[in-house]
Design an enzyme around this catalytic site. Structure first.
Site, PDB file in Angstrom:
ATOM      1  N   GLU A  82     -18.091  -3.127   3.753  1.00  0.00           N
ATOM      2  CA  GLU A  82     -18.521  -4.521   3.980  1.00  0.00           C
ATOM      3  C   GLU A  82     -18.472  -4.896   5.453  1.00  0.00           C
ATOM      4  OE1 GLU A  82     -16.385  -7.341   1.612  1.00  0.00           O
ATOM      5  OE2 GLU A  82     -17.535  -9.037   2.356  1.00  0.00           O
ATOM      6  N   LYS A 260      -8.888 -11.786  -2.415  1.00  0.00           N
ATOM      7  CA  LYS A 260      -9.879 -10.732  -2.155  1.00  0.00           C
ATOM      8  C   LYS A 260     -10.033 -10.546  -0.652  1.00  0.00           C
ATOM      9  CE  LYS A 260     -14.187  -9.102  -1.272  1.00  0.00           C
ATOM     10  NZ  LYS A 260     -14.926  -9.132   0.035  1.00  0.00           N
ATOM     11  N   ASP A 276      -3.603   5.319  -3.325  1.00  0.00           N
ATOM     12  CA  ASP A 276      -4.130   4.826  -4.602  1.00  0.00           C
ATOM     13  C   ASP A 276      -4.364   3.322  -4.502  1.00  0.00           C
ATOM     14  OD1 ASP A 276      -2.963   5.191  -8.062  1.00  0.00           O
ATOM     15  OD2 ASP A 276      -4.541   3.958  -7.172  1.00  0.00           O
TER      16      ASP A 276
HETATM   17  C1  LIG Z   1     -16.703 -12.077  12.620  1.00  0.00           C
HETATM   18  C2  LIG Z   1     -15.863 -12.862  13.606  1.00  0.00           C
HETATM   19  C3  LIG Z   1     -14.714 -11.992  14.137  1.00  0.00           C
HETATM   20  C4  LIG Z   1     -16.718 -13.287  14.775  1.00  0.00           C
HETATM   21  O1  LIG Z   1     -15.962 -14.225  15.514  1.00  0.00           O
HETATM   22  P1  LIG Z   1     -16.414 -14.635  16.992  1.00  0.00           P
HETATM   23  O2  LIG Z   1     -15.481 -15.722  17.426  1.00  0.00           O
HETATM   24  O3  LIG Z   1     -17.886 -14.833  17.029  1.00  0.00           O
HETATM   25  O4  LIG Z   1     -16.071 -13.274  17.741  1.00  0.00           O
HETATM   26  P2  LIG Z   1     -16.135 -13.034  19.324  1.00  0.00           P
HETATM   27  O5  LIG Z   1     -17.508 -12.576  19.648  1.00  0.00           O
HETATM   28  O6  LIG Z   1     -15.527 -14.181  20.061  1.00  0.00           O
HETATM   29  O7  LIG Z   1     -15.124 -11.773  19.421  1.00  0.00           O
HETATM   30  C5  LIG Z   1     -13.751 -12.006  19.209  1.00  0.00           C
HETATM   31  C6  LIG Z   1     -13.145 -10.693  18.765  1.00  0.00           C
HETATM   32  O8  LIG Z   1     -13.597 -10.411  17.445  1.00  0.00           O
HETATM   33  C7  LIG Z   1     -13.828  -9.010  17.341  1.00  0.00           C
HETATM   34  N1  LIG Z   1     -15.268  -8.800  17.160  1.00  0.00           N
HETATM   35  C8  LIG Z   1     -16.242  -9.710  17.303  1.00  0.00           C
HETATM   36  N2  LIG Z   1     -17.445  -9.145  17.039  1.00  0.00           N
HETATM   37  C9  LIG Z   1     -17.208  -7.840  16.742  1.00  0.00           C
HETATM   38  C10 LIG Z   1     -18.031  -6.730  16.382  1.00  0.00           C
HETATM   39  N3  LIG Z   1     -19.349  -6.846  16.264  1.00  0.00           N
HETATM   40  N4  LIG Z   1     -17.442  -5.549  16.138  1.00  0.00           N
HETATM   41  C11 LIG Z   1     -16.110  -5.409  16.241  1.00  0.00           C
HETATM   42  N5  LIG Z   1     -15.270  -6.413  16.584  1.00  0.00           N
HETATM   43  C12 LIG Z   1     -15.819  -7.614  16.821  1.00  0.00           C
HETATM   44  C13 LIG Z   1     -13.384  -8.375  18.656  1.00  0.00           C
HETATM   45  O9  LIG Z   1     -12.023  -8.034  18.593  1.00  0.00           O
HETATM   46  C14 LIG Z   1     -13.601  -9.513  19.605  1.00  0.00           C
HETATM   47  O10 LIG Z   1     -12.785  -9.398  20.747  1.00  0.00           O
HETATM   48  P3  LIG Z   1     -13.439  -8.756  22.082  1.00  0.00           P
HETATM   49  O11 LIG Z   1     -13.760  -7.307  21.751  1.00  0.00           O
HETATM   50  O12 LIG Z   1     -14.675  -9.570  22.387  1.00  0.00           O
HETATM   51  O13 LIG Z   1     -12.332  -8.907  23.078  1.00  0.00           O
HETATM   52  C15 LIG Z   1     -15.287 -14.141  12.922  1.00  0.00           C
HETATM   53  O14 LIG Z   1     -16.366 -14.991  12.556  1.00  0.00           O
HETATM   54  C16 LIG Z   1     -14.454 -13.830  11.710  1.00  0.00           C
HETATM   55  O15 LIG Z   1     -13.341 -13.347  11.826  1.00  0.00           O
HETATM   56  N6  LIG Z   1     -14.990 -14.133  10.512  1.00  0.00           N
HETATM   57  C17 LIG Z   1     -14.320 -13.833   9.256  1.00  0.00           C
HETATM   58  C18 LIG Z   1     -15.134 -12.730   8.617  1.00  0.00           C
HETATM   59  C19 LIG Z   1     -14.485 -12.244   7.347  1.00  0.00           C
HETATM   60  O16 LIG Z   1     -13.460 -12.707   6.900  1.00  0.00           O
HETATM   61  N7  LIG Z   1     -15.136 -11.253   6.788  1.00  0.00           N
HETATM   62  C20 LIG Z   1     -14.716 -10.689   5.526  1.00  0.00           C
HETATM   63  C21 LIG Z   1     -15.889 -10.699   4.547  1.00  0.00           C
HETATM   64  S1  LIG Z   1     -16.098 -12.332   3.914  1.00  0.00           S
HETATM   65  C22 LIG Z   1     -15.080 -12.200   2.489  1.00  0.00           C
HETATM   66  O17 LIG Z   1     -15.366 -11.467   1.583  1.00  0.00           O
HETATM   67  C23 LIG Z   1     -13.721 -12.815   2.501  1.00  0.00           C
HETATM   68  C24 LIG Z   1     -13.684 -14.291   2.149  1.00  0.00           C
HETATM   69  C25 LIG Z   1     -14.222 -15.099   3.277  1.00  0.00           C
HETATM   70  O18 LIG Z   1     -14.484 -14.600   1.015  1.00  0.00           O
HETATM   71  C26 LIG Z   1     -12.236 -14.559   1.860  1.00  0.00           C
HETATM   72  C27 LIG Z   1     -11.931 -16.010   1.602  1.00  0.00           C
HETATM   73  O19 LIG Z   1     -12.760 -16.658   0.989  1.00  0.00           O
HETATM   74  O20 LIG Z   1     -10.824 -16.419   2.039  1.00  0.00           O
HETATM   75  N1  LIG Z   2      -0.882   4.186  -9.926  1.00  0.00           N
HETATM   76  C1  LIG Z   2      -0.760   4.857 -11.065  1.00  0.00           C
HETATM   77  O1  LIG Z   2      -0.606   4.262 -12.142  1.00  0.00           O
HETATM   78  C2  LIG Z   2      -0.805   6.353 -11.076  1.00  0.00           C
HETATM   79  C3  LIG Z   2      -1.108   7.047  -9.915  1.00  0.00           C
HETATM   80  N2  LIG Z   2      -1.131   8.427  -9.933  1.00  0.00           N
HETATM   81  C4  LIG Z   2      -1.428   9.240  -8.750  1.00  0.00           C
HETATM   82  O2  LIG Z   2      -0.230   9.878  -8.346  1.00  0.00           O
HETATM   83  C5  LIG Z   2      -0.358  10.274  -6.977  1.00  0.00           C
HETATM   84  C6  LIG Z   2       0.908   9.948  -6.239  1.00  0.00           C
HETATM   85  O3  LIG Z   2       1.970  10.458  -6.984  1.00  0.00           O
HETATM   86  P1  LIG Z   2       3.112  11.259  -6.197  1.00  0.00           P
HETATM   87  O4  LIG Z   2       4.254  11.448  -7.138  1.00  0.00           O
HETATM   88  O5  LIG Z   2       3.362  10.620  -4.891  1.00  0.00           O
HETATM   89  O6  LIG Z   2       2.386  12.616  -5.947  1.00  0.00           O
HETATM   90  P2  LIG Z   2       2.937  14.086  -5.864  1.00  0.00           P
HETATM   91  O7  LIG Z   2       3.598  14.443  -7.127  1.00  0.00           O
HETATM   92  O8  LIG Z   2       1.744  14.838  -5.419  1.00  0.00           O
HETATM   93  O9  LIG Z   2       4.015  14.072  -4.664  1.00  0.00           O
HETATM   94  C7  LIG Z   2       5.321  13.665  -4.878  1.00  0.00           C
HETATM   95  C8  LIG Z   2       6.207  14.895  -4.691  1.00  0.00           C
HETATM   96  O10 LIG Z   2       6.160  15.335  -3.342  1.00  0.00           O
HETATM   97  C9  LIG Z   2       7.381  16.021  -3.036  1.00  0.00           C
HETATM   98  N3  LIG Z   2       7.797  15.638  -1.691  1.00  0.00           N
HETATM   99  C10 LIG Z   2       7.732  16.416  -0.611  1.00  0.00           C
HETATM  100  N4  LIG Z   2       8.176  15.778   0.457  1.00  0.00           N
HETATM  101  C11 LIG Z   2       8.530  14.536   0.059  1.00  0.00           C
HETATM  102  C12 LIG Z   2       9.071  13.386   0.723  1.00  0.00           C
HETATM  103  N5  LIG Z   2       9.350  13.367   2.041  1.00  0.00           N
HETATM  104  N6  LIG Z   2       9.314  12.277   0.010  1.00  0.00           N
HETATM  105  C13 LIG Z   2       9.043  12.254  -1.299  1.00  0.00           C
HETATM  106  N7  LIG Z   2       8.538  13.298  -2.006  1.00  0.00           N
HETATM  107  C14 LIG Z   2       8.286  14.431  -1.315  1.00  0.00           C
HETATM  108  C15 LIG Z   2       8.396  15.600  -4.091  1.00  0.00           C
HETATM  109  O11 LIG Z   2       8.924  16.668  -4.833  1.00  0.00           O
HETATM  110  P3  LIG Z   2       8.172  17.996  -5.370  1.00  0.00           P
HETATM  111  O12 LIG Z   2       7.755  18.788  -4.190  1.00  0.00           O
HETATM  112  O13 LIG Z   2       9.212  18.673  -6.190  1.00  0.00           O
HETATM  113  O14 LIG Z   2       7.008  17.544  -6.202  1.00  0.00           O
HETATM  114  C16 LIG Z   2       7.656  14.574  -4.931  1.00  0.00           C
HETATM  115  O15 LIG Z   2       7.939  14.668  -6.309  1.00  0.00           O
HETATM  116  C17 LIG Z   2      -1.516   9.515  -6.435  1.00  0.00           C
HETATM  117  O16 LIG Z   2      -2.620  10.395  -6.296  1.00  0.00           O
HETATM  118  C18 LIG Z   2      -1.802   8.492  -7.513  1.00  0.00           C
HETATM  119  O17 LIG Z   2      -3.166   8.130  -7.533  1.00  0.00           O
HETATM  120  C19 LIG Z   2      -0.835   9.139 -11.066  1.00  0.00           C
HETATM  121  C20 LIG Z   2      -0.529   8.478 -12.229  1.00  0.00           C
HETATM  122  C21 LIG Z   2      -0.545   7.041 -12.325  1.00  0.00           C
END
Ligand SMILES: CC(C)(COP(=O)([O-])OP(=O)([O-])OC[C@H]1O[C@@H](n2cnc3c(N)ncnc32)[C@H](O)[C@@H]1OP(=O)([O-])[O-])[C@@H](O)C(=O)NCCC(=O)NCCSC(=O)C[C@@](C)(O)CC(=O)[O-]
Ligand SMILES: NC(=O)C1=CN([C@@H]2O[C@H](COP(=O)(O)OP(=O)(O)OC[C@H]3O[C@@H](n4cnc5c(N)ncnc54)[C@H](OP(=O)(O)O)[C@@H]3O)[C@@H](O)[C@H]2O)C=CC1
Length: 419
Positions: A82, A260, A276
């Site tokens: 997006e 969202k 995940d």
């Molecule tokens: C879009 C802006 C940032 C413009 O805002 P602006 O004031 O026109 O931006 P600007 O030109 O003054 O630039 C300010 C800074 O924004 C960044 N920036 C600015 N332009 C760019 C670009 N092209 N590419 C990358 N970064 C950009 C960049 O960091 C820039 O700093 P600078 O580089 O100039 O020092 C502002 O209007 C904004 O933040 N809008 C919000 C947009 C948003 O939330 N989008 C999400 C999708 S909408 C949605 O799904 C969520 C929502 C809205 O429904 C959630 C809700 O309802 O609460």
């Molecule tokens: N959200 C959900 O409801 C569900 C998610 N998943 C999926 O499960 C996955 C994540 O599960 P996860 O158990 O993390 O995956 P893994 O089983 O792949 O990894 C965990 C294992 O890594 C080993 N390990 C090695 N180093 C470390 C460390 N520093 N810290 C902790 N563990 C370490 C551990 O022991 P060992 O080496 O003995 O394994 C541990 O059991 C994701 O892909 C997710 O999408 C699965 C089911 C349901």
């Protein structure tokens, strides 16, 4: 690039941006190629991630700039389709910088595995029996994952509840497990299955489900930020954002969209790091009911004594650096290196901060010009592409649509014909 406050970063070419990011993060050419060269995934890991693989599907990875989190500059890789999300996050981070950026906290890598017991004639007594045998149950759980036990201690506690359901009372046991730097789902599911026979013996009931809970209520990441009123447009903008927040706090229809907007920030980082995102989403939304008893805003916004805007978020954040796809997805590994994180905790804290930033940006836009001014200006490139514009023509069509404030495929096609 030595600092992530790079004004006009977005005006560079893709290649230039990639080089600047590689320099900031110390990426090798090979690590960078995992992101910049399409098709890298299908060469080695796609067929090991899921079933019936026929290829891969690519999404853009953008980098949000300007973030200072707990005093450290971070580049934030965001994988999302997006427009305006990365710009919004960057803009918010830029506006938070004067006060020091984002500050975070975290409650630990604690996951919950559920064991469902039915057919128990004395459920309350059965709960006590389970607790009497806690050490035995924990030992049975930990016997399944010596690696985890060595690293984190593994299963640490057992909690029990009786719930009344449509088919009568159930005893629900929770295994409380420290999963370290793993998200831990597979690990805790294995442990839940391992303790089931013992729990049946203890309760004289029948164990049905043995599965983690995605309501990771003990694995909370928190972030706060102060936005100086003069940095964001003055008192009226602060008041406008507070009014937008109050709407989301009170109304689930608005809260769903406001949240969202928070997911616009959090999901792209969870995806970029091979985690995940379905689990994270389930946790975040369900936590609203768990904590507040209603579906409401995931953030809290207030005015401080000086009239500046302060924001806070507390959200379950179950992400890992080991396990799942993270360890085997080369671009996820590169994204983790760009983030500069060494633990699941660090990653969780950063994601919470990005969610808070995204909520601020969306509400500030909504409370001032409206979302379309900024969003559609960036979405215009997408619209012009759909209309068939390419190369220099694309830039000309985008510039005209923005200047004329008419951003639509129809108008883009008109302009292509004219130009
Ligand atoms: C879009 C802006 C940032 C413009 O805002 P602006 O004031 O026109 O931006 P600007 O030109 O003054 O630039 C300010 C800074 O924004 C960044 N920036 C600015 N332009 C760019 C670009 N092209 N590419 C990358 N970064 C950009 C960049 O960091 C820039 O700093 P600078 O580089 O100039 O020092 C502002 O209007 C904004 O933040 N809008 C919000 C947009 C948003 O939330 N989008 C999400 C999708 S909408 C949605 O799904 C969520 C929502 C809205 O429904 C959630 C809700 O309802 O609460
Ligand atoms: N959200 C959900 O409801 C569900 C998610 N998943 C999926 O499960 C996955 C994540 O599960 P996860 O158990 O993390 O995956 P893994 O089983 O792949 O990894 C965990 C294992 O890594 C080993 N390990 C090695 N180093 C470390 C460390 N520093 N810290 C902790 N563990 C370490 C551990 O022991 P060992 O080496 O003995 O394994 C541990 O059991 C994701 O892909 C997710 O999408 C699965 C089911 C349901």
């Amino acid at each position: 690039m030595k600092t992530n406050q790079y004004s006009g970063f977005h005006k560079l070419t893709m290649e230039q941006r990639a080089q600047e990011v590689a320099e900031f993060a110390g990426l090798t050419a090979e690590e960078l190629a995992h992101i910049t060269k399409p098709g890298a995934l299908s060469d080695n890991v796609a067929d090991k991630c899921i079933e019936n693989v026929i290829g891969t599907y690519q999404l853009p990875m953008g980098i949000a700039m300007n973030f200072v989190i707990d005093g450290q500059e971070r580049l934030i890789p965001m994988v999302v389709e997006e427009a305006s999300i990365v710009a919004a996050a960057s803009n918010a981070a830029k506006m938070a910088r004067p006060s020091g950026g984002f500050y975070t906290s975290y409650t630990g890598n604690i996951m919950i595995a559920q064991v469902q017991v039915v057919g128990v004639s004395n459920p309350h007594f059965a709960c006590h029996s389970i607790l009497h045998h806690k050490e035995e149950i924990l030992a049975a759980a930990n016997a399944k994952d010596p690696i985890l036990v060595k690293i984190t201690g593994g299963a640490k506690d057992v909690e029990v509840r009786v719930i009344d359901t449509l088919i009568g009372p159930m005893v629900i046991a929770h295994l409380i497990v420290d999963t370290g730097d793993a998200m831990g789902a597979n690990a805790v599911n294995t442990m839940a299955e391992a303790v089931a026979p013992l729990i049946e013996q203890i309760t004289h009931g029948t164990v049905k489900l043995r599965i983690l809970s995605n309501l990771a209520a003990y694995r909370l990441a928190r972030a706060t930020a102060t936005f100086y009123k003069d940095a964001i447009g003055g008192d009226s903008v602060v008041d406008g954002i507070i009014a937008a927040y109050a709407f989301a706090e009170a109304d689930p229809f608005r809260a769903a969209t406001s949240n969202k907007g928070i997911m616009n920030g959090m999901d792209p980082v969870v995806v970029a790091t091979g985690n995940d995102w379905r689990g994270m989403e389930a946790a975040a939304h369900s936590y609203m009911y768990y904590k507040y008893g209603k579906y409401t805003s995931m953030t809290r916004w207030e005015k401080d004594a000086d009239g500046n805007l302060t924001g806070a978020i507390e959200i379950p954040m179950m992400v890992g650096l080991v396990g799942g796809a993270t360890k085997i997805h080369p671009a996820a590994q590169a994204a983790i290196k760009i983030l500069g994180v060494k633990t699941a905790e660090e990653l969780a804290r950063i994601i919470a901060a990005v969610g808070l930033a995204q909520n601020f940006a969306a509400m500030r836009a909504l409370a001032t010009d409206g979302i379309q001014k900024g969003h559609m200006k960036l979405h215009a490139r997408n619209i012009a592409t759909v209309a068939g514009a390419t190369g220099d023509m694309l830039d000309k069509v985008v510039a005209r649509m923005v200047a004329d404030k008419k951003i639509s495929v129809e108008y883009a096609k008109e302009l292509i014909a004219k130009l």
